[in-house]
Write a protein that holds these residues in place. Structure first.
Motif, PDB file in Angstrom:
ATOM      1  N   UNK A   1     -10.674  19.881   2.590  1.00 12.42           N
ATOM      2  CA  UNK A   1      -9.569  20.765   2.946  1.00 12.42           C
ATOM      3  C   UNK A   1      -8.235  20.088   2.639  1.00 12.42           C
ATOM      4  N   UNK A   2      -7.364  20.784   1.932  1.00 16.26           N
ATOM      5  CA  UNK A   2      -6.103  20.197   1.484  1.00 16.26           C
ATOM      6  C   UNK A   2      -5.131  19.933   2.628  1.00 16.26           C
ATOM      7  N   UNK A   3      -5.327  20.569   3.785  1.00 15.29           N
ATOM      8  CA  UNK A   3      -4.370  20.354   4.876  1.00 15.29           C
ATOM      9  C   UNK A   3      -4.384  18.917   5.374  1.00 15.29           C
ATOM     10  N   UNK A   4      -5.526  18.245   5.259  1.00 17.30           N
ATOM     11  CA  UNK A   4      -5.616  16.876   5.758  1.00 17.30           C
ATOM     12  C   UNK A   4      -4.988  15.887   4.784  1.00 17.30           C
ATOM     13  N   UNK A   5      -5.231  16.071   3.505  1.00 19.78           N
ATOM     14  CA  UNK A   5      -4.630  15.160   2.520  1.00 19.78           C
ATOM     15  C   UNK A   5      -3.134  15.409   2.359  1.00 19.78           C
ATOM     16  N   UNK A   6      -2.655  16.563   2.811  1.00 20.78           N
ATOM     17  CA  UNK A   6      -1.230  16.873   2.703  1.00 20.78           C
ATOM     18  C   UNK A   6      -0.411  16.283   3.842  1.00 20.78           C
ATOM     19  N   UNK A   7      -1.076  15.763   4.877  1.00 20.04           N
ATOM     20  CA  UNK A   7      -0.382  15.206   6.039  1.00 20.04           C
ATOM     21  C   UNK A   7      -0.636  13.698   6.071  1.00 20.04           C
ATOM     22  N   UNK A   8       0.377  12.912   5.734  1.00 27.77           N
ATOM     23  CA  UNK A   8       0.208  11.463   5.573  1.00 27.77           C
ATOM     24  C   UNK A   8      -0.257  10.792   6.860  1.00 27.77           C
TER      25      UNK A   8
END
Length: 406
Positions: free
Chosen positions: A274-281
């Protein structure tokens, strides 16, 4: 002489034209057979990475199927329409009703078990075949209905995850879940598998789907981790989280607690890739620190020549990592297409369509799985790929860390 030749020439031209028409068979297409997709598309909503990939997957399948139909000179085509459920059960139910009232016979989706549970009573009262690419709740495994799932149920995923976590040396496990059918099912099945191996489970009461303040949840996890650590010792306790797009906020709240940043964390399929996790440093850093990984249904190596080109086509359009769930949406439309073909384009007999759909799904297993459907219409088996997060330069990315069958 001219009087004789002219009629002969005209006759010859007419004959050639007739032969040409016979060779170039003209096929008049009937109205397209419509299929509805119910996916979560709004990037501000939950699990939109899968929804966006699924939309492109079925659009590509539509193109491929219509070429297949045209190459066989079949007098029908297929048309896909996709609407955004926002992963909301009430919205999914309303969109199902609209589709049914417009004469739709086939639906792909919805993604989550909560949505599927909401439309099940409507589907049971309708003559509509529903194919979810990613619902896993065991409570929805019902034989004889018109709902099919092109993924294994939570019992299969839970057993794989529970066994893997125990085999990592974990003896005490705190399980946490979002309050929806699919994630609660995973919490229960992981806990049951882990306990069966000899581990001890302490379950947190599922938190509401609309939770934004995780203070109380984190406090409960912290207390349970402390209790299990006392019983089993440092390094032998972990946390399992079954969740969706709220994961980054929960992770950032957990990162503020040293005891929770010091244990291993594991996840369910709703956050894998899921991209939401990689988008949040900050959340991604916590995932890296805790060795976090989550499962996605495994893609068979034996079928890579089939699924890899489709995955590449999807990613070229979405720029998102593509998992087996999205490819299952591609397979779902093909299974529908084969069902339409087997019935010569006639979609009026629901019972016949259901029987035919099972036959076609089991015969043409698709690109995402070799598994057949079980008695409840779900994929009967499956292995899982585990994905973790790493940082390359300034970029966070998902990467394969292992498999459930290793």
């Amino acid at each position: 002489m001219k009087k004789i030749l002219l009629p002969l020439i005209a006759l010859l031209i007419t004959g050639l034209a007739f032969q040409s028409c016979k060779k170039a068979k003209v096929v008049t297409l009937t109205n397209a057979i419509n299929v509805q997709g119910l996916f979560s598309l709004d990037t501000a909503a939950n699990w939109s990475s899968l929804g966006i990939n699924s939309r492109v997957a079925v659009q590509l399948a539509e193109d491929d199927i219509n070429k297949y139909f045209a190459d066989k000179n079949l007098p029908y085509s297929i048309a896909i329409n996709v609407t955004d459920t926002k992963l909301d059960a009430a919205t999914a139910a309303a969109q199902f009703t609209t589709a049914k009232n417009s004469g739709i016979h086939f639906i792909i989706g919805p993604q989550s078990s909560a949505e599927l549970a909401a439309i099940k009573p409507l589907a049971d009262a309708s003559e509509v075949i529903v194919v979810s690419q990613s619902s896993t709740a065991g409570s929805l495994a019902v034989a004889g209905d018109g709902i099919f799932r092109f993924c294994p149920s939570d019992q299969i995923e839970g057993a794989a995850s529970g066994n893997t976590i125990y085999n990592k040396g974990i003896k005490g496990l705190v399980t946490v879940a979002r309050d929806d059918a699919g994630n609660k099912g995973l919490q229960a099945s992981v806990g049951a598998a882990f306990t069966a191996k000899g581990g001890e489970v302490n379950a947190v009461t599922p938190y509401a789907a609309n939770t934004t303040d995780f203070t109380a949840v984190i406090a409960d996890i912290k207390a349970k981790v402390a209790s299990l650590t006392t019983a089993h010792g440092q390094g032998n306790v972990a946390v399992y989280l079954a969740s969706f797009d709220e994961t980054p906020e929960l992770f950032k709240a957990a990162a503020a607690e040293p005891s929770l940043a010091a244990v291993k964390w594991y996840g369910g399929d709703g956050i894998a890739l899921n991209a939401v996790l990689t988008a949040d440093a900050a959340a991604a850093d916590f995932a890296i620190q805790t060795g976090f990984f989550a499962p996605s249904v495994g893609l068979p190596a034996a079928l890579q020549t089939k699924w890899q080109p489709v995955a590449d086509r999807i990613k070229a359009k979405t720029n998102l990592d593509v998992d087996a769930f999205a490819l299952a949406a591609y397979d779902a439309l093909w299974a529908i297409a084969y069902t339409i073909e087997a019935n010569n384009g006639d979609v009026s007999n629901f019972d016949k369509l259901k029987t035919s759909f099972v036959e076609q799904a089991n015969t043409h297993k698709g690109i995402s799985s070799n598994a057949v459907l079980d008695d409840a219409g779900d994929r009967a088996s499956g292995t899982f790929d585990y994905y973790g997060i790493r940082k390359t330069g300034v970029k966070y990315e998902w990467y394969l860390v292992g498999k459930s069958d290793e």
